[in-house]
Design a protein around this motif. Structure first.
Motif, short mmCIF file in Angstrom:
data_model
loop_
_atom_site.label_atom_id
_atom_site.label_comp_id
_atom_site.label_asym_id
_atom_site.label_seq_id
_atom_site.Cartn_x
_atom_site.Cartn_y
_atom_site.Cartn_z
N THR A 184 35.31 44.18 56.56
CA THR A 184 36.62 43.88 57.15
C THR A 184 37.78 44.41 56.31
O THR A 184 38.93 44.33 56.74
CB THR A 184 36.80 42.37 57.36
N LEU A 185 37.51 44.95 55.14
CA LEU A 185 38.59 45.40 54.26
C LEU A 185 39.49 46.46 54.90
O LEU A 185 40.70 46.44 54.68
CB LEU A 185 38.02 45.92 52.93
N PRO A 186 38.96 47.39 55.72
CA PRO A 186 39.86 48.34 56.37
C PRO A 186 40.69 47.74 57.50
O PRO A 186 41.56 48.41 58.06
CB PRO A 186 38.90 49.41 56.92
N HIS A 187 40.42 46.47 57.83
CA HIS A 187 41.06 45.86 59.01
C HIS A 187 41.68 44.51 58.65
O HIS A 187 41.63 43.56 59.45
CB HIS A 187 40.03 45.68 60.13
N LEU A 188 42.27 44.41 57.47
CA LEU A 188 42.76 43.11 57.02
C LEU A 188 43.89 42.56 57.89
O LEU A 188 43.96 41.35 58.13
CB LEU A 188 43.23 43.19 55.57
N TRP A 189 44.79 43.40 58.35
CA TRP A 189 45.88 42.91 59.21
C TRP A 189 45.32 42.28 60.48
O TRP A 189 45.76 41.19 60.89
CB TRP A 189 46.84 44.05 59.59
N PHE A 190 44.37 42.94 61.10
CA PHE A 190 43.84 42.46 62.37
C PHE A 190 42.84 41.33 62.18
O PHE A 190 42.97 40.26 62.77
CB PHE A 190 43.19 43.61 63.13
N ASP A 230 47.20 43.34 49.87
CA ASP A 230 46.92 44.25 48.76
C ASP A 230 46.20 43.51 47.63
O ASP A 230 45.28 44.06 47.00
CB ASP A 230 48.22 44.86 48.24
N LEU A 231 46.61 42.27 47.36
CA LEU A 231 45.94 41.47 46.34
C LEU A 231 44.50 41.17 46.73
O LEU A 231 43.59 41.17 45.88
CB LEU A 231 46.70 40.16 46.10
N VAL A 232 44.27 40.93 48.02
CA VAL A 232 42.91 40.68 48.50
C VAL A 232 42.04 41.92 48.29
O VAL A 232 40.89 41.83 47.83
CB VAL A 232 42.93 40.27 49.98
N ARG A 233 42.59 43.08 48.61
CA ARG A 233 41.82 44.33 48.41
C ARG A 233 41.46 44.50 46.93
O ARG A 233 40.32 44.83 46.59
CB ARG A 233 42.63 45.53 48.89
N LYS A 234 42.42 44.26 46.06
CA LYS A 234 42.18 44.40 44.63
C LYS A 234 41.14 43.40 44.14
O LYS A 234 40.22 43.75 43.38
CB LYS A 234 43.50 44.24 43.87
N GLU A 235 41.27 42.15 44.56
CA GLU A 235 40.35 41.10 44.12
C GLU A 235 38.95 41.34 44.64
O GLU A 235 37.95 40.92 44.01
CB GLU A 235 40.86 39.73 44.57
N SER A 236 38.82 42.03 45.77
CA SER A 236 37.51 42.28 46.36
C SER A 236 36.63 43.13 45.47
O SER A 236 35.41 43.17 45.67
CB SER A 236 37.68 42.93 47.74
N ALA A 237 37.22 43.81 44.51
CA ALA A 237 36.42 44.56 43.54
C ALA A 237 35.78 43.63 42.52
O ALA A 237 34.83 44.03 41.83
CB ALA A 237 37.29 45.61 42.84
N GLN A 238 36.30 42.40 42.42
CA GLN A 238 35.81 41.43 41.44
C GLN A 238 34.92 40.36 42.06
O GLN A 238 33.99 39.87 41.43
CB GLN A 238 36.99 40.75 40.74
N GLN A 239 35.22 39.98 43.30
CA GLN A 239 34.44 38.95 43.98
C GLN A 239 34.55 39.16 45.49
O GLN A 239 35.47 39.80 45.98
CB GLN A 239 34.91 37.54 43.60
N ASN A 240 33.61 38.59 46.20
CA ASN A 240 33.53 38.79 47.65
C ASN A 240 34.46 37.81 48.36
O ASN A 240 34.02 36.84 48.96
CB ASN A 240 32.08 38.60 48.11
N VAL A 241 35.77 38.09 48.32
CA VAL A 241 36.73 37.17 48.94
C VAL A 241 36.72 37.27 50.46
O VAL A 241 37.01 36.30 51.16
CB VAL A 241 38.15 37.37 48.39
N VAL A 242 36.45 38.46 51.00
CA VAL A 242 36.25 38.64 52.44
C VAL A 242 35.07 39.60 52.61
O VAL A 242 34.69 40.30 51.67
CB VAL A 242 37.50 39.22 53.16
#
Length: 205
Positions: free
Chosen positions: A43-49, A27-39
């Motif tokens: 792939t955001l819809p498939h973070l678990w996999f 969840d933190l990765v999804r939120k941070e992705s709005a600020q910087q390209n962390v992933v």
């Protein structure tokens, strides 16, 4: 494998608190992705996999080895942050980029992880008081560069876990004459054509 199946892989192996922490981290990765390209955005819809499972499988390959784990080029937290959630031993995340290192520190604090140290440096300049039991690096550099850059943090007893995609076998073959050790490859759970180099006894030839 679906997202639910990937999450189930964790639930089958780890207690509810660890699984919940992985979920909170994603969840933190999804939120941070709005600020910087962390992933990669795709792939955001498939973070678990694509990211959590891809990281968690390395802990399985560590075969219950204890001791500190150094993750080179942690980026948005994979595999290092997932490793730190699944193990209690010290985990050192090496990430030279300031914004990503700041995110990793903030995420560790938010998750209450006391076993995490973030080194905002290139791995060549990292200093540790004791050799690493395990070193990982996910799509960071070719094997000779990894061994040369992080060799001062390891011994012959160190286990190296290095996801290399389809280039794994050719990279191992290219080490002939420069580096020696015991190498084998494992198939990734997230892509049957991707391989993980598992190495021990690494030393200059």
């Amino acid at each position: 494998m679906t997202e639910d199946e990937a999450r189930g892989w964790f639930a089958d192996r780890y207690d509810a608190q660890r699984v919940e922490r992985v979920e909170r981290f994603l969840d933190l990765v999804r939120k941070e992705s709005a600020q910087q390209n962390v992933v990669a955005a795709s792939t955001l819809p498939h973070l678990w996999f694509r990211h959590a499972l891809d990281s968690g499988q390395l802990v399985e390959l560590a075969d219950n080895r204890t001791g500190s784990w150094i993750d080179i080029g942690t980026g948005g937290g994979f595999p290092g942050m997932v490793v730190a959630i699944l193990r209690d031993a010290p985990t050192i995340l090496v990430e030279p980029r300031q914004k990503r290192a700041s995110f990793l520190r903030a995420a560790a604090d938010a998750l209450g992880l006391r076993n995490v140290t973030v080194e905002q440096k290139r791995v060549e300049t990292v200093r540790s008081t004791a050799p690493a039991a395990i070193v990982s690096a996910r799509a960071v550099a070719a094997l000779p560069a990894l061994f040369a850059g992080a060799g001062h943090l390891a011994t012959r007893d160190t286990l190296w876990l290095l996801p290399k995609g389809r280039s794994a076998r050719s990279e191992v073959e290219a080490l002939t004459g420069s580096w020696q050790g015991v190498f084998h490859v494992e198939h990734s759970l997230t892509d049957p054509e991707s391989l993980i180099v598992v190495a021990r006894g690494i030393a200059p030839a």
